[in-house]
Scaffold this motif. Structure first.
Motif, PDB file in Angstrom:
ATOM      1  N   THR A 128      69.776  26.128  42.938  1.00 37.90           N
ATOM      2  CA  THR A 128      68.857  27.004  43.518  1.00 37.90           C
ATOM      3  C   THR A 128      67.512  26.685  42.906  1.00 37.90           C
ATOM      4  O   THR A 128      66.406  25.765  42.069  1.00 37.90           O
ATOM      5  CB  THR A 128      68.904  28.694  43.188  1.00 37.90           C
ATOM      6  N   VAL A 129      66.671  27.320  44.255  1.00 39.66           N
ATOM      7  CA  VAL A 129      65.007  27.494  43.638  1.00 39.66           C
ATOM      8  C   VAL A 129      65.208  27.184  42.158  1.00 39.66           C
ATOM      9  O   VAL A 129      64.059  27.032  41.076  1.00 39.66           O
ATOM     10  CB  VAL A 129      63.290  27.959  44.240  1.00 39.66           C
ATOM     11  N   SER A 130      65.371  28.918  41.644  1.00 38.29           N
ATOM     12  CA  SER A 130      65.308  29.271  40.728  1.00 38.29           C
ATOM     13  C   SER A 130      65.800  28.414  39.117  1.00 38.29           C
ATOM     14  O   SER A 130      65.448  28.169  38.470  1.00 38.29           O
ATOM     15  CB  SER A 130      65.684  30.707  40.029  1.00 38.29           C
ATOM     16  N   GLN A 131      67.101  27.754  39.850  1.00 34.99           N
ATOM     17  CA  GLN A 131      67.683  26.669  38.932  1.00 34.99           C
ATOM     18  C   GLN A 131      67.068  25.553  38.639  1.00 34.99           C
ATOM     19  O   GLN A 131      67.028  25.181  36.983  1.00 34.99           O
ATOM     20  CB  GLN A 131      69.036  26.826  39.171  1.00 34.99           C
ATOM     21  N   MET A 132      66.643  25.243  39.410  1.00 34.97           N
ATOM     22  CA  MET A 132      65.478  23.826  39.249  1.00 34.97           C
ATOM     23  C   MET A 132      64.682  23.752  38.750  1.00 34.97           C
ATOM     24  O   MET A 132      63.839  23.528  37.341  1.00 34.97           O
ATOM     25  CB  MET A 132      64.999  23.012  40.973  1.00 34.97           C
ATOM     26  N   LEU A 133      63.641  25.336  38.819  1.00 31.95           N
ATOM     27  CA  LEU A 133      62.273  25.607  37.811  1.00 31.95           C
ATOM     28  C   LEU A 133      63.114  25.972  36.647  1.00 31.95           C
ATOM     29  O   LEU A 133      62.497  25.093  35.607  1.00 31.95           O
ATOM     30  CB  LEU A 133      61.641  26.889  38.425  1.00 31.95           C
ATOM     31  N   ASP A 134      63.953  26.732  35.855  1.00 30.93           N
ATOM     32  CA  ASP A 134      64.493  26.936  35.014  1.00 30.93           C
ATOM     33  C   ASP A 134      65.471  25.218  33.638  1.00 30.93           C
ATOM     34  O   ASP A 134      64.303  25.441  33.212  1.00 30.93           O
ATOM     35  CB  ASP A 134      65.525  27.476  34.543  1.00 30.93           C
ATOM     36  N   SER A 135      65.827  24.388  34.878  1.00 24.37           N
ATOM     37  CA  SER A 135      65.941  23.175  34.017  1.00 24.37           C
ATOM     38  C   SER A 135      64.488  22.302  33.490  1.00 24.37           C
ATOM     39  O   SER A 135      64.762  21.629  33.275  1.00 24.37           O
ATOM     40  CB  SER A 135      66.578  22.336  35.227  1.00 24.37           C
ATOM     41  N   LYS A 136      63.581  22.624  34.542  1.00 26.38           N
ATOM     42  CA  LYS A 136      61.916  21.980  33.951  1.00 26.38           C
ATOM     43  C   LYS A 136      61.221  23.018  33.389  1.00 26.38           C
ATOM     44  O   LYS A 136      59.929  21.574  32.860  1.00 26.38           O
ATOM     45  CB  LYS A 136      61.487  21.156  35.421  1.00 26.38           C
ATOM     46  N   VAL A 137      61.405  23.787  32.810  1.00 25.38           N
ATOM     47  CA  VAL A 137      60.038  25.067  32.581  1.00 25.38           C
ATOM     48  C   VAL A 137      59.973  23.836  31.485  1.00 25.38           C
ATOM     49  O   VAL A 137      60.576  24.030  30.326  1.00 25.38           O
ATOM     50  CB  VAL A 137      60.561  25.906  32.165  1.00 25.38           C
ATOM     51  N   GLU A 138      58.576  24.276  30.366  1.00 22.44           N
ATOM     52  CA  GLU A 138      58.424  23.713  29.400  1.00 22.44           C
ATOM     53  C   GLU A 138      57.160  24.717  29.512  1.00 22.44           C
ATOM     54  O   GLU A 138      56.861  24.638  28.317  1.00 22.44           O
ATOM     55  CB  GLU A 138      57.443  22.068  29.598  1.00 22.44           C
ATOM     56  N   LEU A 139      56.824  25.450  30.290  1.00 21.03           N
ATOM     57  CA  LEU A 139      55.277  26.074  29.790  1.00 21.03           C
ATOM     58  C   LEU A 139      56.645  27.620  30.282  1.00 21.03           C
ATOM     59  O   LEU A 139      57.022  28.288  31.374  1.00 21.03           O
ATOM     60  CB  LEU A 139      54.050  26.064  30.940  1.00 21.03           C
ATOM     61  N   ASP A 140      54.760  28.731  29.766  1.00 25.69           N
ATOM     62  CA  ASP A 140      55.569  30.255  30.000  1.00 25.69           C
ATOM     63  C   ASP A 140      54.893  30.634  31.392  1.00 25.69           C
ATOM     64  O   ASP A 140      54.127  31.545  31.017  1.00 25.69           O
ATOM     65  CB  ASP A 140      55.766  31.078  28.693  1.00 25.69           C
ATOM     66  N   ASN A 141      54.793  29.804  32.420  1.00 26.41           N
ATOM     67  CA  ASN A 141      54.344  30.236  33.459  1.00 26.41           C
ATOM     68  C   ASN A 141      55.312  30.149  34.670  1.00 26.41           C
ATOM     69  O   ASN A 141      54.519  30.683  36.053  1.00 26.41           O
ATOM     70  CB  ASN A 141      53.074  29.422  33.662  1.00 26.41           C
ATOM     71  N   LYS A 142      56.504  30.381  34.727  1.00 26.03           N
ATOM     72  CA  LYS A 142      57.938  30.545  36.121  1.00 26.03           C
ATOM     73  C   LYS A 142      56.977  31.422  36.668  1.00 26.03           C
ATOM     74  O   LYS A 142      57.323  32.037  37.766  1.00 26.03           O
ATOM     75  CB  LYS A 142      58.485  30.753  35.300  1.00 26.03           C
ATOM     76  N   GLN A 143      57.144  33.052  36.051  1.00 29.86           N
ATOM     77  CA  GLN A 143      56.662  34.674  37.212  1.00 29.86           C
ATOM     78  C   GLN A 143      55.252  33.823  37.559  1.00 29.86           C
ATOM     79  O   GLN A 143      54.611  33.744  39.164  1.00 29.86           O
ATOM     80  CB  GLN A 143      57.207  35.330  36.287  1.00 29.86           C
ATOM     81  N   LYS A 144      53.917  33.885  37.556  1.00 29.45           N
ATOM     82  CA  LYS A 144      52.997  33.655  37.777  1.00 29.45           C
ATOM     83  C   LYS A 144      53.190  32.305  38.112  1.00 29.45           C
ATOM     84  O   LYS A 144      52.682  32.860  39.219  1.00 29.45           O
ATOM     85  CB  LYS A 144      52.183  33.051  36.243  1.00 29.45           C
ATOM     86  N   LEU A 145      53.718  31.353  38.863  1.00 22.48           N
ATOM     87  CA  LEU A 145      53.091  30.334  39.567  1.00 22.48           C
ATOM     88  C   LEU A 145      54.344  30.956  40.529  1.00 22.48           C
ATOM     89  O   LEU A 145      54.391  30.529  41.500  1.00 22.48           O
ATOM     90  CB  LEU A 145      54.503  28.841  38.842  1.00 22.48           C
ATOM     91  N   CYS A 146      55.377  31.203  40.491  1.00 23.58           N
ATOM     92  CA  CYS A 146      56.436  32.515  41.908  1.00 23.58           C
ATOM     93  C   CYS A 146      55.869  33.076  42.306  1.00 23.58           C
ATOM     94  O   CYS A 146      55.219  32.906  43.746  1.00 23.58           O
ATOM     95  CB  CYS A 146      57.899  32.956  41.176  1.00 23.58           C
ATOM     96  N   ASP A 147      54.789  33.870  41.909  1.00 20.14           N
ATOM     97  CA  ASP A 147      53.774  34.716  42.781  1.00 20.14           C
ATOM     98  C   ASP A 147      52.281  34.051  43.405  1.00 20.14           C
ATOM     99  O   ASP A 147      52.057  34.696  44.830  1.00 20.14           O
ATOM    100  CB  ASP A 147      53.337  35.870  41.541  1.00 20.14           C
ATOM    101  N   VAL A 148      52.012  33.207  42.295  1.00 17.53           N
ATOM    102  CA  VAL A 148      50.370  32.785  43.014  1.00 17.53           C
ATOM    103  C   VAL A 148      51.267  31.888  44.399  1.00 17.53           C
ATOM    104  O   VAL A 148      50.297  31.642  45.649  1.00 17.53           O
ATOM    105  CB  VAL A 148      49.990  31.150  42.037  1.00 17.53           C
ATOM    106  N   LEU A 149      52.497  31.095  44.317  1.00 19.36           N
ATOM    107  CA  LEU A 149      52.672  29.828  44.955  1.00 19.36           C
ATOM    108  C   LEU A 149      53.883  31.315  45.980  1.00 19.36           C
ATOM    109  O   LEU A 149      54.350  30.524  47.429  1.00 19.36           O
ATOM    110  CB  LEU A 149      53.484  28.832  44.914  1.00 19.36           C
ATOM    111  N   GLU A 150      54.040  32.535  45.922  1.00 24.22           N
ATOM    112  CA  GLU A 150      54.537  32.999  46.526  1.00 24.22           C
ATOM    113  C   GLU A 150      56.203  32.384  46.948  1.00 24.22           C
ATOM    114  O   GLU A 150      56.753  32.179  47.893  1.00 24.22           O
ATOM    115  CB  GLU A 150      54.045  33.284  48.378  1.00 24.22           C
TER     116      GLU A 150
END
Length: 82
Positions: free
Chosen positions: A12-34
């Motif tokens: 899933t999109v969430s799994q892929m983002l979690d596999s690459k997360v190095e910064l604490d910005n996932k939620q903000k990115l998801c909000d800004v990029l819809e």
């Protein structure tokens, strides 16, 4: 077009983002990029625009000194917003 083929197995999109997360910005990115509405979808099910936004999120969720991309102004704007 090539991103879904590069991913091994159904992720899933969430799994892929979690596999690459190095910064604490996932939620903000998801909000800004819809991307919040597509987090549970497999990457191969994304439309062209959703796939572009997902690719930007995958880039911005990782540490980097330089971002190189055709829509570089989008990345610069997003990086400044974060």
């Amino acid at each position: 077009d090539h991103i879904p083929r590069a991913i091994k197995g159904p992720m899933t999109v969430s799994q892929m983002l979690d596999s690459k997360v190095e910064l604490d910005n996932k939620q903000k990115l998801c909000d800004v990029l819809e991307l919040n509405e597509v987090l549970t979808r497999e990457v191969g099910q994304l439309s062209g625009g959703e796939l572009q936004r997902f690719a930007i999120a995958m880039t911005c969720i990782q540490r980097a000194d330089v971002y190189v991309s055709r829509p570089l102004h989008i990345l610069i704007h997003l990086k400044l917003a974060l």
